[in-house]
Design an enzyme around this catalytic site. Structure first.
Site, short mmCIF file in Angstrom:
data_model
loop_
_atom_site.label_atom_id
_atom_site.label_comp_id
_atom_site.label_asym_id
_atom_site.label_seq_id
_atom_site.Cartn_x
_atom_site.Cartn_y
_atom_site.Cartn_z
CB THR A 161 -2.26 8.95 -40.39
OG1 THR A 161 -3.13 9.50 -41.38
CG2 THR A 161 -1.61 10.06 -39.60
CD GLU A 305 -1.10 11.55 -36.04
OE1 GLU A 305 -0.66 10.47 -35.57
OE2 GLU A 305 -2.19 11.63 -36.63
CD1 TRP A 404 -17.62 7.24 -20.99
CD2 TRP A 404 -17.89 6.46 -23.06
NE1 TRP A 404 -17.90 8.31 -21.80
CE2 TRP A 404 -18.09 7.86 -23.09
CE3 TRP A 404 -18.03 5.75 -24.27
CZ2 TRP A 404 -18.39 8.56 -24.24
CZ3 TRP A 404 -18.33 6.45 -25.42
CH2 TRP A 404 -18.50 7.84 -25.40
#
Ligand code: AMP
Length: 501
Positions: A161, A305, A404
């Site tokens: 990653t 992933e 948010w």
């Protein structure tokens, strides 16, 4: 009761069989430093067998071997030769710092590294330079006659990653996962790659095996075009036109640069019909500009992933196309709350995307934890029909006054303004609200922060308290080694900019 089907391992050897037996006269084109190599699958396969011999002679058969290389025919030969000889090809990000390169090569215990000419790193392992003398050495080998039979669950390619939140973590793709993922890409509802396509993979082969597009292309006999070391927009447009590319794939940033070049130089995109974009959400304006040239865009989502592309959206409607799309074959999704409870697919409820499937990592290399469902760290909503909309990375959401704000949605809204080329939004600490959004914007033509704010308000797309408190014009935006907006660096930069008088 067991089935009566024979044992047949889904391996890269099975793909190689097709290359050698079915598509001998199909073609691979690679841009190299001073030339363009065009050769048939037959010649490619012979080079692969010779590389297998070379690996054997250097004691590298069945070993972990690293590559630090761009999208070239030499790299493609290693993509096959290393796994076919039973080893794992560890594709190292060319943009890693030499310290990170050392770290990942050491972690994987790579026995050797194959490096492109332009890479400036000296690592503590045997190094082969991928250049013309390397070509001569490979050419002088005898092609390996026998290739070992391998189990499908064996590792074939590995990738780390990007490590934006800590040390890079290793993921190993198996022969089986590469086979199934590549096959899934060929499906009509996914990329629909076929032998009639001329495919150009601009996704770096050092990152998630170029989304497996090289494997998928050769599996189906497509003409594959590899754009070489550090391709510039001009190089890409030249290849597209001269090689008759019909389908290309790459991150949105690549296509922003290509479109800026095309529009400035009054170029066209030849026979290009489809561009697959992923790795970050493609701005709607970009997709509109491409459509004007007759190019359709598919939108894909995935991560290291998940072995890259895991959802695909092929909608004709640009408003729908900004969604990340539907899970592809062999892959499942679920939306979870912080306690791990399943949330509804109603297009409204936000949760963390969790995934599982035939090409999803079951654990990190040397990792303790085993995943039955892998939690992606992406916050999403899912439509009742399964269309995924990624709202933000969990860590990039901005919490203002307890509510948010999606940085991604703001970025895309700003980038839809025709006077803006690129934008990034991050949250900065605020005494009163906790966090407030600040935008860095690269203008395309002269404009003012006020004009950008007015534009955002005119969209009526979100509440006014979402609108960034500051809009700062900059010349460029820091990107990660894989071309994504580097929000860690952006945050530091914004902090400095806000402190300076
Ligand atoms: P990497 O493993 O470096 O490829 O990064 C994977 C991450 O990139 C995902 O978890 C997402 O946050 C982001 N990403 C990938 N594709 C998309 C997309 N189409 N839209 C938005 N974010 C994306």
């Amino acid at each position: 009761m067991d089935s009566t089907i024979m044992d047949y391992e889904l391996t890269i050897k099975s793909i190689f069989w097709r290359i050698e037996k079915l598509y001998r006269d199909r073609v691979i084109v690679s841009r190299l430093s001073n030339s363009r190599r065009t050769y048939t699958y037959e010649d490619f396969a012979r080079r692969v067998r010779k590389t297998v011999t070379f690996l054997k002679q250097n004691g590298l058969e069945g070993k972990n071997v690293a590559s630090i290389a761009w999208n070239t025919s030499r790299h493609l030969e290693l993509y096959f030769a290393v796994p076919l000889s039973g080893g794992v090809l560890h594709t190292v990000n060319v943009r890693f710092h030499p310290r990170e390169m050392d770290y990942v090569v050491e972690e994987m215990q790579d026995s050797a590294v194959f490096m492109d000419e332009d890479i400036e790193a000296s690592l503590n392992v045997k190094t082969f330079r991928l250049n013309e003398s390397y070509d001569e050495i490979i050419d002088s080998q005898e092609p390996a006659q026998e290739l070992p039979d391998l189990e499908e669950k064996r590792g074939a390619v590995s990738c780390f990653t990007s490590g934006t939140t800590g040390k890079p973590k290793g993921v190993i793709y198996s022969h089986r996962s590469i086979f199934i993922h590549s096959l899934s890409l060929l499906a009509g509802d996914v990329l629909g790659l076929s032998s009639n396509d001329v495919v150009m993979d601009v996704v770096p082969m050092f990152h998630i095996s170029g989304w497996d597009i090289p494997f998928a292309s050769l599996m189906t006999g497509a003409k594959l075009v590899l754009p070489g070391i550090r391709p510039k927009p001009r190089d890409l447009v030249e290849l597209i036109k001269e090689e008759g590319v019909t389908l290309a794939a790459g991150a949105p940033t690549v296509w922003i640069d290509v479109m800026n070049y095309v529009e400035k130089e009054r170029e066209d995109l030849g026979k290009l019909r489809t561009v697959v974009m992923g790795g970050a959400e493609p701005p709607k304006g970009l997709m509109e500009r491409m459509r004007k040239l007759g190019v359709r865009t598919y939108h894909a989502w995935g991560m290291t992933e998940t072995e890259a592309i895991a959802t695909v959206n092929r909608s004709d409607d640009l408003n729908v196309l900004t969604k990340q799309g539907y899970p592809i074959f062999g892959f499942e999704i679920s939306l979870l709350d912080p306690a791990g409870r399943e949330l509804p697919w109603d297009g409204k409820t936000m949760g963390e995307l969790a995934v599982r499937g035939a090409f999803v990592t079951g654990r990190y290399f040397k990792g303790e934890a085993k995943f039955t469902w892998f939690r992606t760290g992406d916050i999403a909503v899912v439509d009742p029909d399964g269309n995924v909309k990624v709202v933000d990375r969990q860590k990039d959401l901005i919490k203002s006054g307890g509510e948010w704000i999606s940085s991604v949605q703001l970025e895309n809204a700003i980038m839809s303004f025709h006077k803006v080329s690129e934008a990034v939004v991050v949250g900065v600490h605020d005494e009163r609200w906790g966090e407030r959004p600040v935008a860095l914007v690269v203008p395309k033509e002269p404009t003012t922060p006020q004009e950008v704010v007015e534009y955002l308000k005119s969209l009526n797309a979100f509440p006014n308290w979402w609108i960034p408190d500051r809009i700062i014009f900059v010349d460029s935006i820091p990107k990660t080694s894989t071309g994504k907006l580097d929000k860690k660096v952006v945050r530091e930069e914004v902090k400095k900019l806000l402190q300076s008088p």
